[in-house]
Scaffold this motif. Structure first.
Motif, PDB file in Angstrom:
ATOM      1  N   LEU A   1       0.834  -1.208   0.000  1.00 45.66           N
ATOM      2  CA  LEU A   1       0.000   0.000   0.000  1.00 45.66           C
ATOM      3  C   LEU A   1       0.868   1.257   0.000  1.00 45.66           C
ATOM      4  CD1 LEU A   1      -2.815  -1.112   2.480  1.00 45.66           C
ATOM      5  CD2 LEU A   1      -2.873  -1.088  -0.020  1.00 45.66           C
ATOM      6  N   LYS A   2       2.000   1.198   0.695  1.00 45.58           N
ATOM      7  CA  LYS A   2       2.900   2.351   0.716  1.00 45.58           C
ATOM      8  C   LYS A   2       3.547   2.550  -0.664  1.00 45.58           C
ATOM      9  CE  LYS A   2       3.633   4.492   3.827  1.00 45.58           C
ATOM     10  NZ  LYS A   2       3.048   5.781   4.274  1.00 45.58           N
ATOM     11  N   LEU A   3       3.905   1.464  -1.331  1.00 45.02           N
ATOM     12  CA  LEU A   3       4.441   1.558  -2.685  1.00 45.02           C
ATOM     13  C   LEU A   3       3.406   2.157  -3.641  1.00 45.02           C
ATOM     14  CD1 LEU A   3       6.259  -1.888  -2.861  1.00 45.02           C
ATOM     15  CD2 LEU A   3       7.378   0.325  -3.166  1.00 45.02           C
ATOM     16  N   GLN A   4       2.164   1.749  -3.480  1.00 46.21           N
ATOM     17  CA  GLN A   4       1.088   2.306  -4.309  1.00 46.21           C
ATOM     18  C   GLN A   4       0.902   3.792  -4.036  1.00 46.21           C
ATOM     19  OE1 GLN A   4      -2.908   1.074  -3.321  1.00 46.21           O
ATOM     20  NE2 GLN A   4      -3.584   1.196  -5.445  1.00 46.21           N
ATOM     21  N   GLU A   5       0.958   4.177  -2.759  1.00 44.55           N
ATOM     22  CA  GLU A   5       0.750   5.574  -2.375  1.00 44.55           C
ATOM     23  C   GLU A   5       1.868   6.483  -2.890  1.00 44.55           C
ATOM     24  OE1 GLU A   5       1.000   8.285   1.681  1.00 44.55           O
ATOM     25  OE2 GLU A   5       0.667   6.128   1.860  1.00 44.55           O
ATOM     26  N   ILE A   6       3.122   6.069  -2.697  1.00 43.36           N
ATOM     27  CA  ILE A   6       4.263   6.925  -3.040  1.00 43.36           C
ATOM     28  C   ILE A   6       4.643   6.795  -4.508  1.00 43.36           C
ATOM     29  CG2 ILE A   6       6.710   7.355  -2.561  1.00 43.36           C
ATOM     30  CD1 ILE A   6       6.133   6.654   0.348  1.00 43.36           C
ATOM     31  N   GLY A   7       4.576   5.586  -5.035  1.00 47.05           N
ATOM     32  CA  GLY A   7       4.784   5.409  -6.464  1.00 47.05           C
ATOM     33  C   GLY A   7       6.194   5.077  -6.902  1.00 47.05           C
ATOM     34  N   THR A   8       7.156   5.089  -5.960  1.00 41.93           N
ATOM     35  CA  THR A   8       8.529   4.724  -6.304  1.00 41.93           C
ATOM     36  C   THR A   8       9.134   3.898  -5.180  1.00 41.93           C
ATOM     37  OG1 THR A   8       9.559   6.678  -5.299  1.00 41.93           O
ATOM     38  CG2 THR A   8       8.852   6.863  -7.613  1.00 41.93           C
ATOM     39  N   ILE A   9      10.065   3.021  -5.557  1.00 42.09           N
ATOM     40  CA  ILE A   9      10.761   2.216  -4.546  1.00 42.09           C
ATOM     41  C   ILE A   9      11.669   3.107  -3.703  1.00 42.09           C
ATOM     42  CG2 ILE A   9      12.537   0.449  -4.242  1.00 42.09           C
ATOM     43  CD1 ILE A   9      11.272  -1.065  -6.570  1.00 42.09           C
ATOM     44  N   ARG A  10      12.343   4.046  -4.349  1.00 46.05           N
ATOM     45  CA  ARG A  10      13.246   4.939  -3.616  1.00 46.05           C
ATOM     46  C   ARG A  10      12.486   5.775  -2.587  1.00 46.05           C
ATOM     47  NH1 ARG A  10      17.085   9.629  -6.386  1.00 46.05           N
ATOM     48  NH2 ARG A  10      18.038  10.361  -4.447  1.00 46.05           N
ATOM     49  N   GLY A  11      11.353   6.369  -3.010  1.00 44.58           N
ATOM     50  CA  GLY A  11      10.564   7.193  -2.098  1.00 44.58           C
ATOM     51  C   GLY A  11       9.983   6.384  -0.955  1.00 44.58           C
ATOM     52  N   THR A  12       9.559   5.156  -1.238  1.00 46.16           N
ATOM     53  CA  THR A  12       9.008   4.286  -0.194  1.00 46.16           C
ATOM     54  C   THR A  12      10.074   3.912   0.818  1.00 46.16           C
ATOM     55  OG1 THR A  12       7.372   3.410  -1.748  1.00 46.16           O
ATOM     56  CG2 THR A  12       7.818   2.112   0.234  1.00 46.16           C
ATOM     57  N   ALA A  13      11.259   3.572   0.320  1.00 44.38           N
ATOM     58  CA  ALA A  13      12.359   3.226   1.227  1.00 44.38           C
ATOM     59  C   ALA A  13      12.673   4.378   2.166  1.00 44.38           C
ATOM     60  CB  ALA A  13      13.597   2.848   0.411  1.00 44.38           C
ATOM     61  N   LYS A  14      12.673   5.590   1.635  1.00 43.88           N
ATOM     62  CA  LYS A  14      12.937   6.771   2.455  1.00 43.88           C
ATOM     63  C   LYS A  14      11.843   6.986   3.482  1.00 43.88           C
ATOM     64  CE  LYS A  14      13.986  11.713   2.049  1.00 43.88           C
ATOM     65  NZ  LYS A  14      14.139  12.856   1.113  1.00 43.88           N
TER      66      LYS A  14
ATOM     67  N   THR B   1      13.150  -3.547  -2.526  1.00 42.61           N
ATOM     68  CA  THR B   1      13.123  -4.323  -3.773  1.00 42.61           C
ATOM     69  C   THR B   1      13.040  -5.817  -3.496  1.00 42.61           C
ATOM     70  OG1 THR B   1      14.429  -2.612  -4.889  1.00 42.61           O
ATOM     71  CG2 THR B   1      14.362  -4.784  -5.909  1.00 42.61           C
ATOM     72  N   GLN B   2      13.802  -6.293  -2.500  1.00 45.66           N
ATOM     73  CA  GLN B   2      13.818  -7.710  -2.167  1.00 45.66           C
ATOM     74  C   GLN B   2      12.475  -8.165  -1.601  1.00 45.66           C
ATOM     75  OE1 GLN B   2      16.283  -9.749  -2.971  1.00 45.66           O
ATOM     76  NE2 GLN B   2      15.100 -11.497  -2.236  1.00 45.66           N
ATOM     77  N   ARG B   3      11.899  -7.342  -0.751  1.00 40.14           N
ATOM     78  CA  ARG B   3      10.592  -7.701  -0.172  1.00 40.14           C
ATOM     79  C   ARG B   3       9.508  -7.713  -1.242  1.00 40.14           C
ATOM     80  NH1 ARG B   3       9.270  -4.278   5.087  1.00 40.14           N
ATOM     81  NH2 ARG B   3       7.313  -5.411   4.809  1.00 40.14           N
ATOM     82  N   LEU B   4       9.539  -6.763  -2.170  1.00 39.76           N
ATOM     83  CA  LEU B   4       8.560  -6.751  -3.247  1.00 39.76           C
ATOM     84  C   LEU B   4       8.721  -7.993  -4.124  1.00 39.76           C
ATOM     85  CD1 LEU B   4       6.316  -5.452  -4.889  1.00 39.76           C
ATOM     86  CD2 LEU B   4       8.049  -4.053  -6.051  1.00 39.76           C
ATOM     87  N   LYS B   5       9.967  -8.386  -4.382  1.00 44.24           N
ATOM     88  CA  LYS B   5      10.215  -9.589  -5.179  1.00 44.24           C
ATOM     89  C   LYS B   5       9.636 -10.817  -4.485  1.00 44.24           C
ATOM     90  CE  LYS B   5      13.968 -12.402  -7.119  1.00 44.24           C
ATOM     91  NZ  LYS B   5      15.437 -12.581  -7.208  1.00 44.24           N
ATOM     92  N   TYR B   6       9.804 -10.908  -3.151  1.00 36.27           N
ATOM     93  CA  TYR B   6       9.253 -12.026  -2.386  1.00 36.27           C
ATOM     94  C   TYR B   6       7.725 -12.051  -2.482  1.00 36.27           C
ATOM     95  CZ  TYR B   6       7.124 -14.180   1.712  1.00 36.27           C
ATOM     96  OH  TYR B   6       6.292 -14.890   2.537  1.00 36.27           O
ATOM     97  N   ILE B   7       7.099 -10.882  -2.348  1.00 30.10           N
ATOM     98  CA  ILE B   7       5.631 -10.814  -2.387  1.00 30.10           C
ATOM     99  C   ILE B   7       5.102 -11.226  -3.756  1.00 30.10           C
ATOM    100  CG2 ILE B   7       3.644  -9.257  -2.197  1.00 30.10           C
ATOM    101  CD1 ILE B   7       5.353  -7.586  -0.205  1.00 30.10           C
ATOM    102  N   GLU B   8       5.775 -10.750  -4.806  1.00 32.24           N
ATOM    103  CA  GLU B   8       5.344 -11.108  -6.157  1.00 32.24           C
ATOM    104  C   GLU B   8       5.535 -12.607  -6.411  1.00 32.24           C
ATOM    105  OE1 GLU B   8       5.801  -7.055  -8.753  1.00 32.24           O
ATOM    106  OE2 GLU B   8       7.627  -8.229  -8.454  1.00 32.24           O
TER     107      GLU B   8
ATOM    108  N   ARG C   1       7.506  -1.359 -13.543  1.00 33.67           N
ATOM    109  CA  ARG C   1       8.476  -0.310 -13.218  1.00 33.67           C
ATOM    110  C   ARG C   1       8.642   0.612 -14.428  1.00 33.67           C
ATOM    111  NH1 ARG C   1       8.209  -5.139 -10.288  1.00 33.67           N
ATOM    112  NH2 ARG C   1       9.763  -5.215  -8.617  1.00 33.67           N
ATOM    113  N   THR C   2       8.054   1.766 -14.414  1.00 33.88           N
ATOM    114  CA  THR C   2       8.274   2.761 -15.456  1.00 33.88           C
ATOM    115  C   THR C   2       9.363   3.719 -14.988  1.00 33.88           C
ATOM    116  OG1 THR C   2       6.709   4.430 -14.656  1.00 33.88           O
ATOM    117  CG2 THR C   2       5.806   2.623 -15.960  1.00 33.88           C
ATOM    118  N   PRO C   3       9.921   4.555 -15.873  1.00 39.31           N
ATOM    119  CA  PRO C   3      10.981   5.492 -15.448  1.00 39.31           C
ATOM    120  C   PRO C   3      10.543   6.451 -14.357  1.00 39.31           C
ATOM    121  CG  PRO C   3      10.944   5.303 -17.835  1.00 39.31           C
ATOM    122  CD  PRO C   3       9.739   4.564 -17.345  1.00 39.31           C
ATOM    123  N   LYS C   4       9.248   6.766 -14.294  1.00 40.34           N
ATOM    124  CA  LYS C   4       8.793   7.775 -13.336  1.00 40.34           C
ATOM    125  C   LYS C   4       8.124   7.185 -12.095  1.00 40.34           C
ATOM    126  CE  LYS C   4       8.247  11.652 -16.511  1.00 40.34           C
ATOM    127  NZ  LYS C   4       7.322  12.707 -17.021  1.00 40.34           N
ATOM    128  N   GLN C   5       7.386   6.086 -12.258  1.00 41.33           N
ATOM    129  CA  GLN C   5       6.661   5.567 -11.102  1.00 41.33           C
ATOM    130  C   GLN C   5       6.288   4.097 -11.297  1.00 41.33           C
ATOM    131  OE1 GLN C   5       3.050   7.794 -10.701  1.00 41.33           O
ATOM    132  NE2 GLN C   5       2.099   6.889 -12.484  1.00 41.33           N
TER     133      GLN C   5
END
Length: 286
Positions: free
Chosen positions: A10-23, A33-40, A50-54
């Motif tokens: 949900l946080k990834l959906q809200e923020i839209g980027t892996i970098r922003g979510t990590a921060k 990235t590793q946790r998202l890979k596990y979930i998928e 993964r697009t260049p912007k979000q």
């Protein structure tokens, strides 16, 4: 799957980027990235493109994200019911708070609260009041600046007078022309400043606008002589003896920013929420 895995989606959906979510959640980008890979891998489906912007949810991802919302809300509902039935003050306290209040006042308040009620889990989101208002029903309590929330119970916490500061004096009998530094805030703050400047355009004329992201950055720019800055008393009271300033007034009345504690009817049935509201309402802010 753990609850925090669903919360990460949900946080990834809200923020839209892996970098922003990590921060935002204070862990490393590779860990996200590793946790998202596990979930998928768990669901056997890609959840985001993964697009260049979000990050863009896939069709399968949209289904999984809706499921995540239900799981997280269901977990919170169970915890709240258990909190109501327990003699121990526990459960989750969900707070959305204006950035200024969270920096200036909330650490001490939460420090006292968590010392008294160590079994309560604090879920805190900070940001601009306008953003908080749009999602206010997602939180137990909201602490906002400007206009109070409609269809909510709102308690006035304090009024925060505004001052304009500079390193150069404010002359009484001639025009002052200087850059105006402003910080990222909601529209109601900018409207207060613009209205005051309009009624005092014979005395103060901003040469250009400089916008920064944080109120602390705004203060430091002003202190370096880059320009004027309008600041609330709550973050500038100690500066009055060192820097020229004037109070913002209209028709002989101070221009102020109102701070509100708002909540939906029914949340005070939760002991941890009711106690926090009582603690906050008795605070002296200015």
């Amino acid at each position: 799957m753990r609850i925090d895995d669903y919360e990460l989606l949900l946080k990834l959906q809200e923020i839209g980027t892996i970098r922003g979510t990590a921060k935002a959640i204070l862990i490393s980008q590779p860990a996200v990235t590793q946790r998202l890979k596990y979930i998928e891998e768990y669901f056997g489906q890609p959840i985001f493109i993964r697009t260049p912007k979000q990050l863009v949810p896939t069709p399968s991802g949209e289904i999984i994200l809706k499921h995540a919302q239900k799981v997280v809300k269901g977990e919170a509902a169970i915890m709240n019911k258990l909190a109501q039935s327990s003699n121990t003050i526990q459960g989750t306290l969900s707070i959305a708070c204006s950035s200024l209040i969270s920096q200036r006042f909330l650490p001490a308040i939460l420090g006292e609260y968590t010392a008294k009620y160590p079994n309560v889990t604090i879920d805190l989101v900070t940001g601009i009041s306008e953003d908080i208002k749009r999602n206010h029903k997602d939180y137990h309590v909201c602490i906002i600046r400007g206009q109070k929330l409609k269809e909510s119970t709102c308690i006035s916490l304090f009024e925060d007078p505004l001052y304009i500061f500079d390193t150069e004096p404010f002359p009484k009998n001639r025009m002052k022309e200087r850059p105006l530094i402003s910080f990222k805030s909601d529209d109601s703050m900018h409207e207060l400043v613009d209205n005051w400047l309009y009624h005092h355009n014979d005395l103060i004329q901003p040469l250009k606008a400089i916008t920064v992201d944080q109120i602390e950055t705004c203060k430091q720019f002003m202190k370096q002589g880059i320009g004027m800055a309008v600041l609330p008393q709550s973050v500038s009271d100690s500066m009055k003896k060192d820097y020229p300033h004037i109070a913002l007034e209209l028709d002989g009345k101070p221009v102020t920013r109102h701070t509100w504690l708002c909540y939906q009817e029914g949340v005070r049935k939760l002991p941890q929420v009711d106690l926090f509201i009582k603690e906050l309402a008795k605070q002296t802010f200015l």
